[in-house]
Design a protein around this motif. Structure first.
Motif, PDB file in Angstrom:
ATOM      1  N   ILE A 247       0.839  -1.204   0.000  1.00 22.81           N
ATOM      2  CA  ILE A 247       0.000   0.000   0.000  1.00 22.81           C
ATOM      3  C   ILE A 247       0.871   1.250   0.000  1.00 22.81           C
ATOM      4  O   ILE A 247       0.596   2.231  -0.707  1.00 22.81           O
ATOM      5  CB  ILE A 247      -0.945  -0.016   1.208  1.00 22.81           C
ATOM      6  CG1 ILE A 247      -1.968  -1.157   1.062  1.00 22.81           C
ATOM      7  CG2 ILE A 247      -1.656   1.323   1.369  1.00 22.81           C
ATOM      8  CD1 ILE A 247      -2.815  -1.375   2.294  1.00 22.81           C
ATOM      9  N   ALA A 248       1.938   1.245   0.811  1.00 24.48           N
ATOM     10  CA  ALA A 248       2.833   2.403   0.871  1.00 24.48           C
ATOM     11  C   ALA A 248       3.479   2.664  -0.485  1.00 24.48           C
ATOM     12  O   ALA A 248       3.589   3.819  -0.923  1.00 24.48           O
ATOM     13  CB  ALA A 248       3.906   2.176   1.939  1.00 24.48           C
ATOM     14  N   ILE A 249       3.906   1.605  -1.166  1.00 18.76           N
ATOM     15  CA  ILE A 249       4.550   1.775  -2.475  1.00 18.76           C
ATOM     16  C   ILE A 249       3.559   2.323  -3.499  1.00 18.76           C
ATOM     17  O   ILE A 249       3.885   3.240  -4.269  1.00 18.76           O
ATOM     18  CB  ILE A 249       5.144   0.435  -2.944  1.00 18.76           C
ATOM     19  CG1 ILE A 249       6.333   0.057  -2.047  1.00 18.76           C
ATOM     20  CG2 ILE A 249       5.584   0.515  -4.405  1.00 18.76           C
ATOM     21  CD1 ILE A 249       6.843  -1.349  -2.277  1.00 18.76           C
ATOM     22  N   LEU A 250       2.350   1.792  -3.516  1.00 19.39           N
ATOM     23  CA  LEU A 250       1.342   2.290  -4.455  1.00 19.39           C
ATOM     24  C   LEU A 250       1.014   3.757  -4.173  1.00 19.39           C
ATOM     25  O   LEU A 250       0.856   4.560  -5.111  1.00 19.39           O
ATOM     26  CB  LEU A 250       0.084   1.429  -4.367  1.00 19.39           C
ATOM     27  CG  LEU A 250       0.207  -0.004  -4.903  1.00 19.39           C
ATOM     28  CD1 LEU A 250      -1.083  -0.783  -4.633  1.00 19.39           C
ATOM     29  CD2 LEU A 250       0.529   0.003  -6.403  1.00 19.39           C
ATOM     30  N   ALA A 251       0.885   4.099  -2.887  1.00 13.42           N
ATOM     31  CA  ALA A 251       0.592   5.491  -2.538  1.00 13.42           C
ATOM     32  C   ALA A 251       1.740   6.399  -2.960  1.00 13.42           C
ATOM     33  O   ALA A 251       1.517   7.511  -3.467  1.00 13.42           O
ATOM     34  CB  ALA A 251       0.337   5.613  -1.037  1.00 13.42           C
ATOM     35  N   TYR A 252       2.982   5.937  -2.764  1.00 15.31           N
ATOM     36  CA  TYR A 252       4.126   6.750  -3.180  1.00 15.31           C
ATOM     37  C   TYR A 252       4.152   6.932  -4.698  1.00 15.31           C
ATOM     38  O   TYR A 252       4.476   8.021  -5.195  1.00 15.31           O
ATOM     39  CB  TYR A 252       5.436   6.124  -2.722  1.00 15.31           C
ATOM     40  CG  TYR A 252       6.634   6.744  -3.406  1.00 15.31           C
ATOM     41  CD1 TYR A 252       6.969   8.078  -3.166  1.00 15.31           C
ATOM     42  CD2 TYR A 252       7.386   6.033  -4.339  1.00 15.31           C
ATOM     43  CE1 TYR A 252       8.037   8.675  -3.819  1.00 15.31           C
ATOM     44  CE2 TYR A 252       8.453   6.622  -4.994  1.00 15.31           C
ATOM     45  CZ  TYR A 252       8.777   7.939  -4.733  1.00 15.31           C
ATOM     46  OH  TYR A 252       9.819   8.535  -5.388  1.00 15.31           O
ATOM     47  N   ILE A 253       3.823   5.894  -5.447  1.00 19.55           N
ATOM     48  CA  ILE A 253       3.786   6.018  -6.907  1.00 19.55           C
ATOM     49  C   ILE A 253       2.804   7.110  -7.322  1.00 19.55           C
ATOM     50  O   ILE A 253       3.083   7.930  -8.210  1.00 19.55           O
ATOM     51  CB  ILE A 253       3.422   4.669  -7.550  1.00 19.55           C
ATOM     52  CG1 ILE A 253       4.577   3.676  -7.372  1.00 19.55           C
ATOM     53  CG2 ILE A 253       3.090   4.832  -9.026  1.00 19.55           C
ATOM     54  CD1 ILE A 253       4.249   2.272  -7.815  1.00 19.55           C
ATOM     55  N   LEU A 254       1.662   7.159  -6.645  1.00 16.52           N
ATOM     56  CA  LEU A 254       0.680   8.205  -6.943  1.00 16.52           C
ATOM     57  C   LEU A 254       1.226   9.581  -6.568  1.00 16.52           C
ATOM     58  O   LEU A 254       1.098  10.550  -7.340  1.00 16.52           O
ATOM     59  CB  LEU A 254      -0.618   7.920  -6.192  1.00 16.52           C
ATOM     60  CG  LEU A 254      -1.765   8.919  -6.392  1.00 16.52           C
ATOM     61  CD1 LEU A 254      -2.111   9.061  -7.878  1.00 16.52           C
ATOM     62  CD2 LEU A 254      -2.992   8.492  -5.584  1.00 16.52           C
ATOM     63  N   VAL A 255       1.845   9.678  -5.398  1.00 15.93           N
ATOM     64  CA  VAL A 255       2.448  10.946  -4.966  1.00 15.93           C
ATOM     65  C   VAL A 255       3.504  11.400  -5.968  1.00 15.93           C
ATOM     66  O   VAL A 255       3.540  12.572  -6.385  1.00 15.93           O
ATOM     67  CB  VAL A 255       3.057  10.789  -3.560  1.00 15.93           C
ATOM     68  CG1 VAL A 255       3.966  11.971  -3.221  1.00 15.93           C
ATOM     69  CG2 VAL A 255       1.954  10.669  -2.511  1.00 15.93           C
TER      70      VAL A 255
END
Length: 388
Positions: A247-255
């Motif tokens: 989840i953290a990696i996906l959120a960072y990709i969006l950021v």
């Protein structure tokens, strides 16, 4: 409580990332005490740690504070021990280590005409404004000041809240913080802080008016304090670390994608809101994933751990002043960004090690740089964290 080596390694790694992050601050458009020509894209990798690095440190500090409290048992004794351990290096840092930072900022950005020694002797301790700066200042050492304040508040709560109520609160924490709530509740709180309680608010690190930071970091500190006596909650982090990390990696990709598309905080609605929510998700999911991984994979000792654990606080005290001073010297070289970055990292690491090793070897200096007065007989270093 047994010592948690995994969180020791996590703390060591978090402070190493913090040093690299502050090197990056020299090159990005964000405000900092010393600047070199850089590029906007440097902000993109920095956002991989920006949302969670400080929350993680406060969680780990709360966890370690529980162990220290159980060792001291009496609230006033715990508060006294932590005050001595934090306030002495904080005062030394503010008086001796930090002053080079506002001097560089005033000289390079606002035309301050005097050298450092004149500044330190005549202008730094004015307890008022010099140009845009309020002096003296604690700059990056705000973390130590906040940690001390949170420690005193915690000691006061333990002293005035009856034991039964504290035990009930601990049981309630263990009951609530399990399953999906481990992610959903903290993320929900972070979204509430940024969009409902303090919409558009920014951290000031000035203590008395920094409600956004207090609403974010004091709960993280209390979370760590409760987590230290909640083995089922810690086991939940371990079971879900892959999910949390994903989840953290996906959120960072969006950021990162939003930052690349609209660099420099120029994103239009609704992308600004999506950006902030994604940062909140990344922030806590990364903390959860790292804690789970540390407990499941790093909870073992190594011969280097005691020295690295002890070195963290002195490194933290000195690192930003080294970065700012070296960046000030590099202004005249005209070197490319990559070479400036290599020199900054190498000089900062060397300066931090020199500061720690010299201070460690001189007895009267040890308390000033955050070390216990005498080293452990077994390791010749203090295996217990100071900034914890």
């Amino acid at each position: 409580m047994q010592r948690h080596y995994g969180l020791d390694w996590l703390r060591i790694g978090a402070f190493a990332i913090l040093i690299l992050y502050h090197v990056g601050m020299v090159f990005v458009p964000w405000d900092f005490h010393a600047k070199l020509p850089g590029a906007w894209w440097v902000a993109v990798p920095m956002m991989a740690s920006n949302p969670w690095r400080l929350a993680l440190l406060f969680v780990v500090s709360g966890y370690a504070s529980r162990a220290l409290f159980l060792r001291n048992k009496v609230p006033w004794r715990f508060a006294r021990q932590r005050s001595l351990r934090l306030l002495v290096p904080l005062a030394f840092g503010v008086a001796v280590i930090v002053p080079v930072q506002p001097w560089v900022e005033l000289t390079s950005r606002y035309g301050y005409p005097h050298g450092f020694w004149h500044f330190w002797l005549h202008d730094y301790f004015r307890f008022g404004r010099l140009g845009p700066l309020v002096l003296p200042t604690w700059n990056h050492l705000w973390f130590v000041g906040y940690l001390w304040v949170y420690t005193l508040v915690l000691a006061a709560l333990v002293a005035i809240v009856p034991a039964r109520a504290r035990q009930a609160a601990q049981r309630g924490f263990a009951w609530i913080m399990r399953g999906p709530a481990l992610l959903l509740l903290p993320v929900g709180w972070m979204v509430l802080v940024n969009f409902v309680l303090f919409p558009g608010g920014r951290e000031t690190h000035a203590l008395v008016d920094d409600w956004v930071a207090h609403a974010s970091y004091f709960p993280a500190f209390l979370f760590g304090f409760a987590l230290a006596c909640a083995p089922a909650t810690l086991a939940g982090f371990v079971r879900r670390w892959r999910e949390s990390a994903g989840i953290a990696i996906l959120a960072y990709i969006l950021v990162a994608a939003i930052e690349i598309r609209w660099p420099g905080n120029t994103m239009p609605a609704p992308w600004g809101t999506i950006f902030s929510v994604a940062r909140a998700v990344e922030g806590w999911a990364a903390v959860a994933g790292l804690i789970g991984y540390a407990d499941g994979h790093w909870n073992r000792d190594h011969r280097w751990r005691p020295m690295l654990t002890e070195a963290v606080f002195p490194f933290y005290i000195i690192h930003q002043s080294v970065i700012v001073l070296v960046a000030y010297w590099l202004r005249a070289t005209g070197w490319p960004v990559w070479l400036d970055a290599i020199v900054l990292v190498a000089a900062t690491v060397a300066g931090c090690w020199a500061f720690y090793l010299i201070g460690r070897a001189i007895g009267p200096l040890r308390p000033l740089i955050g070390l216990r007065r005498h080293a452990s007989r077994r390791t010749r270093v203090d295996p217990r964290p100071a900034i914890a």
